[in-house]
Design an enzyme around this catalytic site. Structure first.
Site, PDB file in Angstrom:
ATOM      1  N   GLY A 174      21.946  14.297 -22.618  1.00 40.12           N
ATOM      2  CA  GLY A 174      21.538  13.022 -22.882  1.00 40.12           C
ATOM      3  C   GLY A 174      22.349  11.908 -22.639  1.00 40.12           C
ATOM      4  O   GLY A 174      22.183  10.881 -23.246  1.00 40.12           O
TER       5      GLY A 174
ATOM      6  N   LYS B 189      32.027  14.156  -8.668  1.00 39.64           N
ATOM      7  CA  LYS B 189      31.683  13.099  -7.800  1.00 39.64           C
ATOM      8  C   LYS B 189      30.474  12.202  -8.429  1.00 39.64           C
ATOM      9  O   LYS B 189      29.570  12.987  -8.794  1.00 39.64           O
ATOM     10  CB  LYS B 189      31.285  13.569  -6.333  1.00 39.64           C
ATOM     11  N   TYR B 190      30.900  10.723  -8.660  1.00 39.75           N
ATOM     12  CA  TYR B 190      29.746  10.065  -9.301  1.00 39.75           C
ATOM     13  C   TYR B 190      28.743   9.765  -8.168  1.00 39.75           C
ATOM     14  O   TYR B 190      29.156   8.999  -7.080  1.00 39.75           O
ATOM     15  CB  TYR B 190      30.522   8.966  -9.870  1.00 39.75           C
TER      16      TYR B 190
ATOM     17  N   LYS C 249      12.639   9.432 -20.524  1.00 40.28           N
ATOM     18  CA  LYS C 249      11.772   9.302 -19.565  1.00 40.28           C
ATOM     19  C   LYS C 249      10.610   8.343 -19.959  1.00 40.28           C
ATOM     20  O   LYS C 249      10.108   8.595 -21.151  1.00 40.28           O
ATOM     21  CB  LYS C 249      11.471  10.731 -19.023  1.00 40.28           C
TER      22      LYS C 249
ATOM     23  N   GLU D 295      21.616  20.147 -14.430  1.00 41.57           N
ATOM     24  CA  GLU D 295      21.439  20.780 -15.639  1.00 41.57           C
ATOM     25  C   GLU D 295      19.996  21.722 -15.331  1.00 41.57           C
ATOM     26  O   GLU D 295      19.030  21.595 -14.805  1.00 41.57           O
ATOM     27  CB  GLU D 295      21.703  20.494 -16.885  1.00 41.57           C
TER      28      GLU D 295
ATOM     29  N   ASN E 216      16.886  23.024 -18.046  1.00 43.72           N
ATOM     30  CA  ASN E 216      16.144  23.246 -19.480  1.00 43.72           C
ATOM     31  C   ASN E 216      15.451  24.583 -19.572  1.00 43.72           C
ATOM     32  O   ASN E 216      14.499  24.849 -18.698  1.00 43.72           O
ATOM     33  CB  ASN E 216      15.483  21.985 -19.495  1.00 43.72           C
TER      34      ASN E 216
ATOM     35  N   ARG F 291      13.031  25.348 -21.434  1.00 41.69           N
ATOM     36  CA  ARG F 291      11.812  25.465 -22.305  1.00 41.69           C
ATOM     37  C   ARG F 291      10.800  24.594 -21.535  1.00 41.69           C
ATOM     38  O   ARG F 291      11.082  24.392 -20.169  1.00 41.69           O
ATOM     39  CB  ARG F 291      12.452  24.322 -23.392  1.00 41.69           C
TER      40      ARG F 291
HETATM   41  C1  MV4 Z   1      25.302  12.287 -13.091  1.00 45.05           C
HETATM   42  C2  MV4 Z   1      25.089  10.912 -12.675  1.00 45.05           C
HETATM   43  C3  MV4 Z   1      25.761  10.382 -11.267  1.00 45.05           C
HETATM   44  N1  MV4 Z   1      26.547  11.346 -10.886  1.00 45.05           N
HETATM   45  N2  MV4 Z   1      26.196  13.015 -12.535  1.00 45.05           N
HETATM   46  C4  MV4 Z   1      22.813  11.675 -17.139  1.00 45.05           C
HETATM   47  C5  MV4 Z   1      22.612  12.766 -18.052  1.00 45.05           C
HETATM   48  C6  MV4 Z   1      22.984  13.773 -17.638  1.00 45.05           C
HETATM   49  N3  MV4 Z   1      21.695  14.892 -17.729  1.00 45.05           N
HETATM   50  C7  MV4 Z   1      23.344  13.874 -16.060  1.00 45.05           C
HETATM   51  N4  MV4 Z   1      23.423  12.468 -16.127  1.00 45.05           N
HETATM   52  C8  MV4 Z   1      23.821  12.011 -14.852  1.00 45.05           C
HETATM   53  N5  MV4 Z   1      24.637  12.530 -14.199  1.00 45.05           N
HETATM   54  C9  MV4 Z   1      26.819  12.874 -11.270  1.00 45.05           C
HETATM   55  N6  MV4 Z   1      27.632  13.520 -10.687  1.00 45.05           N
HETATM   56  C10 MV4 Z   1      24.000  10.147 -13.445  1.00 45.05           C
HETATM   57  C11 MV4 Z   1      23.454  10.607 -14.465  1.00 45.05           C
HETATM   58  C12 MV4 Z   1      22.502   9.627 -15.109  1.00 45.05           C
HETATM   59  C13 MV4 Z   1      21.284  10.237 -15.045  1.00 45.05           C
HETATM   60  C14 MV4 Z   1      20.742  11.234 -14.499  1.00 45.05           C
HETATM   61  C15 MV4 Z   1      19.346  11.563 -14.589  1.00 45.05           C
HETATM   62  C16 MV4 Z   1      18.446  10.705 -15.020  1.00 45.05           C
HETATM   63  C17 MV4 Z   1      18.844   9.540 -15.672  1.00 45.05           C
HETATM   64  C18 MV4 Z   1      20.139   9.001 -15.618  1.00 45.05           C
HETATM   65  C19 MV4 Z   1      20.520   7.896 -16.101  1.00 45.05           C
HETATM   66  C20 MV4 Z   1      22.199   7.610 -16.094  1.00 45.05           C
HETATM   67  C21 MV4 Z   1      22.974   8.480 -15.568  1.00 45.05           C
END
Ligand code: MV4
Length: 448
Positions: free
Chosen positions: A165, A202-203, A238, A288, A290, A292
């Site tokens: 989350g 990596k972001y 969501k 990731e 899930n 379920r």
């Molecule tokens: C990220 C990302 C950007 N870059 N990973 C947020 C929760 C987790 N499930 C993974 N998330 C993210 N991982 C990288 N390398 C941005 C998010 C993220 C996000 C991902 C899916 C849906 C909504 C989001 C909102 C903010 C950040």
């Protein structure tokens, strides 16, 4: 012995959803409920009902001993956990199986692996899923972190292995801030999850959230049911989901879906699962999995015609998948609006008594909800009170119908997110499908 009676370890619309699939298969249902839910629709519909504790979820819907007792007392031969609550608790799955009750869910070992983000990523990589570039597992020292970050390039994201989350994530723009942000991430992770393990990725600055629905039979066969685009989120909740994603071609869908199904076949995955990716510039990156059924599963049902809960029950009962990949056809477009009992501007929860209720209807309109006039929404649980799922031959027609259906919904006595959805469905970027995971929160800042 085939399943004859399912205990549904959940509440609200998903408990109804599971009850409906079970009844269509000639299977009886047992509802469990807290004292706050004695009047809930999921209790009324079920064949049997057992009270499992006081309102607090920790003492009722998360109370493993009470749920197992309820299963024994009611002679249930299977348990379906729905989503949330105990659905991804590997220990619960093991306890259910140890009591010789059928667990309608994945193998406990797979729930456990996917619940650990570092183990999940390692497993995903070995199974051939494309990963976000980053550290190979946990990062222990700042020297190691600097080395990885320099290799993949800034900005990087420090993530908690036990996170979820979005908790315990830190964006690091440049090396100078790595040490302090990494130690902050570790402290936060330690406090939130009791585990300070972190890893580095990596972001991705402006991705979409696209997830693939998969099903395995636990014996090395698996299929995919295409993707859902869930990019419209606020604070990792969501708001609206759609299938198919507006950005994928049929070729891309079948290529990526095929990679997912192959991975699940290889691991011997059993039951329903969702593989989540970030999508940017035409590339997928696993984040990731899930293990379920998900809230948004009905949009997949709408475009494929497959009853996902029926499929879960069949597989738990030892049957084969009801269809092969070649039998799955994708047709049209579906959108789900999550309707919450909350203020559509401040998002503050709005529990209370429903004075008037009327669900939208008509062709290709589905409302999954346990609401009825006179029902009191308790303040103890999630604020989602209904899901409106609409199908159309094209995305345009789906949106036209969705607007029509939102206008028909009557939920009075509490505030709901219906006006938010109506406003969203007037935004050019939503109408064109041009949005990323950032879009909703950015839009809310500029909204009058
Ligand atoms: C990220 C990302 C950007 N870059 N990973 C947020 C929760 C987790 N499930 C993974 N998330 C993210 N991982 C990288 N390398 C941005 C998010 C993220 C996000 C991902 C899916 C849906 C909504 C989001 C909102 C903010 C950040």
């Amino acid at each position: 012995m085939p399943i004859t009676r399912i205990l549904i370890a959940n509440r609200g619309e998903i408990a109804l959803r599971i009850h409906r699939a079970a009844h269509e298969m000639g299977i009886e249902t047992v509802a469990v409920h807290s004292t706050a839910d004695a009047d809930a629709m999921h209790v009324r519909l079920a064949d049997h009902a057992v009270c499992i504790g006081p309102p607090a979820a920790g003492e009722s819907y998360l109370n493993i001993a009470n749920i197992i007792s309820a299963a024994e007392l009611s002679h249930a031969d299977a348990i379906h956990p729905g989503y949330g609550f105990l659905s991804e608790n590997a220990r619960f799955a093991e306890i259910v199986e140890a009591h010789e009750v059928i667990w309608i869910g994945p193998k406990p070992e797979h729930i456990r692996t996917m619940g650990d983000k570092v183990a999940a990523k390692k497993s995903a990589g070995e199974l051939g899923l494309p990963l976000v570039p980053g550290s190979d597992g946990a990062v222990e020292t700042i020297e190691e972190a600097k080395k990885v970050a320099a290799e993949i390039g800034y900005p990087v994201l420090v993530k908690a292995a036990s996170g979820g989350g979005g908790r315990g994530m830190k964006v690091v723009p440049e090396e100078g801030q790595l040490e302090s942000l990494m130690s902050q991430a570790k402290t936060e992770a330690k406090n939130a999850f009791g585990d300070d393990t972190v890893y580095i990725e990596k972001y991705l600055g402006n991705p979409r959230h696209i997830e693939f629905q998969i099903f395995g039979d636990g014996r090395g066969n698996a299929i995919h049911l295409g993707e859902r685009d869930c990019s419209l989120q606020r604070r990792h909740q969501k708001v609206l989901e759609e299938a198919p994603s507006p950005v994928l071609s049929q070729e891309e869908r079948m290529r990526m879906g095929g990679i997912c199904a192959d991975a699940m076949a290889k691991m011997g995955y059993r039951g329903a699962g969702t593989i989540e990716f970030l999508w940017e510039n035409g590339e997928f990156y696993f984040i990731e999995m899930n293990t379920r059924l998900q809230v948004e599963h009905p949009v997949t049902e709408a475009i494929t015609g497959v009853d996902l809960v029926r499929e879960q029950i069949r597989i738990a009962d030892g049957k084969d998948l009801s269809c092969s990949q070649d039998d799955i056809e994708f047709s049209g477009h579906a959108i789900e609006c999550r309707i919450n009992a909350e203020d559509p501007f401040t998002f503050a929860p709005s529990p209370g008594k429903i004075s008037h209720y009327h669900a939208a209807g008509g062709m290709h309109v589905r409302v999954d909800s346990g609401l009825y006039a006179g029902y009191s929404i308790p303040p103890y649980y999630d604020s989602m009170i209904a899901k409106l799922i609409v199908y159309g031959r094209t995305r345009e027609r789906c949106i036209m119908r969705l607007r029509r259906a939102l206008g028909e919904m009557v939920i009075e006595g509490v505030k709901t997110s219906i006006p938010l959805h109506q406003e969203l469905l007037e935004q050019d970027d939503v109408l064109s499908g041009d949005y990323s995971i950032k879009w909703l929160e950015d839009w809310l800042k500029t909204r009058g």
